[in-house]
Design a protein around this motif. Structure first.
Motif, mmCIF file in Angstrom:
data_model
loop_
_atom_site.group_PDB
_atom_site.id
_atom_site.type_symbol
_atom_site.label_atom_id
_atom_site.label_comp_id
_atom_site.label_asym_id
_atom_site.label_seq_id
_atom_site.Cartn_x
_atom_site.Cartn_y
_atom_site.Cartn_z
ATOM 1 N N TRP A 1 0.858 -1.184 0.000
ATOM 2 C CA TRP A 1 0.000 0.000 0.000
ATOM 3 C C TRP A 1 0.891 1.229 0.000
ATOM 4 O O TRP A 1 1.583 1.515 0.962
ATOM 5 C CB TRP A 1 -0.882 -0.054 1.240
ATOM 6 N N VAL B 1 -0.082 5.770 2.027
ATOM 7 C CA VAL B 1 -1.421 5.588 2.595
ATOM 8 C C VAL B 1 -2.076 6.941 2.886
ATOM 9 O O VAL B 1 -1.467 7.822 3.503
ATOM 10 C CB VAL B 1 -1.354 4.760 3.886
ATOM 11 N N ASN C 1 -8.294 6.521 1.659
ATOM 12 C CA ASN C 1 -8.195 5.221 0.991
ATOM 13 C C ASN C 1 -8.936 4.171 1.830
ATOM 14 O O ASN C 1 -8.781 4.146 3.050
ATOM 15 C CB ASN C 1 -6.750 4.769 0.849
ATOM 16 N N LEU D 1 -9.949 -0.087 1.931
ATOM 17 C CA LEU D 1 -9.827 -1.455 1.424
ATOM 18 C C LEU D 1 -10.980 -2.279 1.985
ATOM 19 O O LEU D 1 -11.166 -2.339 3.209
ATOM 20 C CB LEU D 1 -8.488 -2.055 1.854
ATOM 21 N N GLY E 1 -7.531 3.878 5.549
ATOM 22 C CA GLY E 1 -6.185 4.370 5.805
ATOM 23 C C GLY E 1 -6.037 4.973 7.179
ATOM 24 O O GLY E 1 -4.974 4.886 7.795
ATOM 25 N N LEU F 1 -11.037 -1.513 -3.804
ATOM 26 C CA LEU F 1 -10.172 -0.396 -3.451
ATOM 27 C C LEU F 1 -10.917 0.895 -3.769
ATOM 28 O O LEU F 1 -11.299 1.118 -4.920
ATOM 29 C CB LEU F 1 -8.866 -0.455 -4.242
ATOM 30 N N SER G 1 -11.104 5.238 -3.240
ATOM 31 C CA SER G 1 -10.393 6.441 -2.839
ATOM 32 C C SER G 1 -11.228 7.669 -3.142
ATOM 33 O O SER G 1 -11.778 7.803 -4.237
ATOM 34 C CB SER G 1 -9.039 6.543 -3.547
ATOM 35 N N PHE H 1 -5.102 5.856 -4.637
ATOM 36 C CA PHE H 1 -4.863 4.631 -3.875
ATOM 37 C C PHE H 1 -3.964 3.764 -4.752
ATOM 38 O O PHE H 1 -4.402 3.194 -5.733
ATOM 39 C CB PHE H 1 -6.199 3.957 -3.599
ATOM 40 N N VAL I 1 -1.343 0.530 -5.253
ATOM 41 C CA VAL I 1 -1.005 -0.776 -4.670
ATOM 42 C C VAL I 1 -0.192 -1.611 -5.645
ATOM 43 O O VAL I 1 -0.272 -1.435 -6.859
ATOM 44 C CB VAL I 1 -2.270 -1.563 -4.263
#
Length: 219
Positions: free
Chosen positions: A116, A119, A123, A125, A139, A173, A175, A180, A182
Motif C-alpha cells: 500500500w 497511505v 483510501n 480497502l 487508511g 479499493l 479512494s 490509492f 497498490v
C-alpha cells in the motif's frame, strides 16, 4: 468408574468449547511489515500464495483504475526502503477525482497481502465474499501521521490481513482523492494454528489428572 469417564469427557468437552470460542473472537487480524525483496527492492509478502505484481500477473478488475508506471501529479509509485517502485502497479482512481476498483480473485482465500503506497486517510480497502462485506480497512486505521508521504516508510507499508473468518473472493479499493496505489497483492490460505491447539496443553494436564485419580481409585 462412571464418574471417572464423566470427568474425562467433561474436561475434553470444555477444552473443545474454549477452543471454538477463542477461534471466533476475531474476524481477522492485520499486521504491517516492511519485508524487502533484495533483488527488486520491493515490499513483498512473507506468505506463500498467488501474487499479482501487475507486470507478469495482473488480476481481473473493474472500475476506475489503471495499471501504470512511474510517478505523476495524479499518482505516485509505492515506495520501499530507499527507492520507489520501478515496476507497474495499480492506481485508483485513474480518470476521475474519486472512484473504486473491484478485483475478482476467482477463489476463496483467508489471507490478503498488499503493498500500500503513500497511505491516505481517504483510501479504503474492503473484502467481500460474494455480495457480503467481510471487512473494511481505512487508511485512518492503519497509520495516524505522514498522510500521503510518498517516501516515508511510515506511510508506505505492506499490509497483511490474516485469518479472515469465512474467507473472501474479491477486494474493493476505494479512494475519495488521488490516489490509492497498490502493488504485489498476494492471496492464499496459510494453514493457521487452530485456537484449540493453544489450549491443548492445559487440556492434557486436566486429562492426566483425571487418569491419575482413576488409577489411584482402582489400584
Amino acid at each position: 468408574m462412571k464418574k471417572g469417564w464423566i470427568s474425562f469427557f467433561s474436561v475434553l468437552f470444555v477444552s473443545v468449547l474454549m477452543g471454538l470460542s477463542a477461534g471466533q473472537a476475531s474476524a481477522y487480524t492485520t499486521t504491517i511489515t516492511h519485508d524487502l525483496n533484495s533483488t527488486s527492492d520491493q515490499l513483498v509478502s512473507t506468505y506463500s500464495g498467488i501474487t499479482y505484481d501487475f507486470d507478469s500477473n495482473t488480476p481481473v478488475f473493474s472500475g476506475d483504475g489503471a495499471v501504470v508506471q512511474g510517478t505523476t501529479g495524479s499518482y505516485a509509485a509505492p515506495y520501499a526502503v530507499s527507492n520507489e517502485d520501478s515496476s507497474k502497479y495499480l492506481t485508483v482512481p485513474y480518470s476521475n477525482s474519486t472512484g473504486s476498483v473491484t478485483i475478482s480473485l476467482g477463489g476463496l482465500y483467508s489471507y490478503l497481502g498488499i503493498w500500500w503506497g503513500s497511505v491516505d486517510k481517504y483510501n479504503t480497502l474492503s473484502l467481500y465474499k460474494g455480495s457480503d462485506l467481510v471487512a473494511t480497512i481505512s487508511g485512518s486505521t492503519i497509520i495516524s501521521s505522514n498522510w500521503g508521504n510518498q517516501s516515508s516508510s511510515d506511510s508506505n507499508i505492506y499490509l497483511n490481513v490474516v485469518d479472515v473468518t469465512g474467507g473472501f473472493d474479491s477486494i474493493k479499493l476505494t479512494s475519495d482523492g488521488r490516489a490509492f496505489e497498490v502493488d504485489n497483492i498476494t492471496v492464499g490460505n496459510p494453514v493457521p494454528i487452530p485456537a484449540a491447539v493453544w489450549l491443548l496443553g492445559p487440556g492434557l494436564v486436566g486429562l492426566v489428572g483425571v487418569r491419575r485419580r482413576m488409577a489411584s481409585k482402582f489400584s
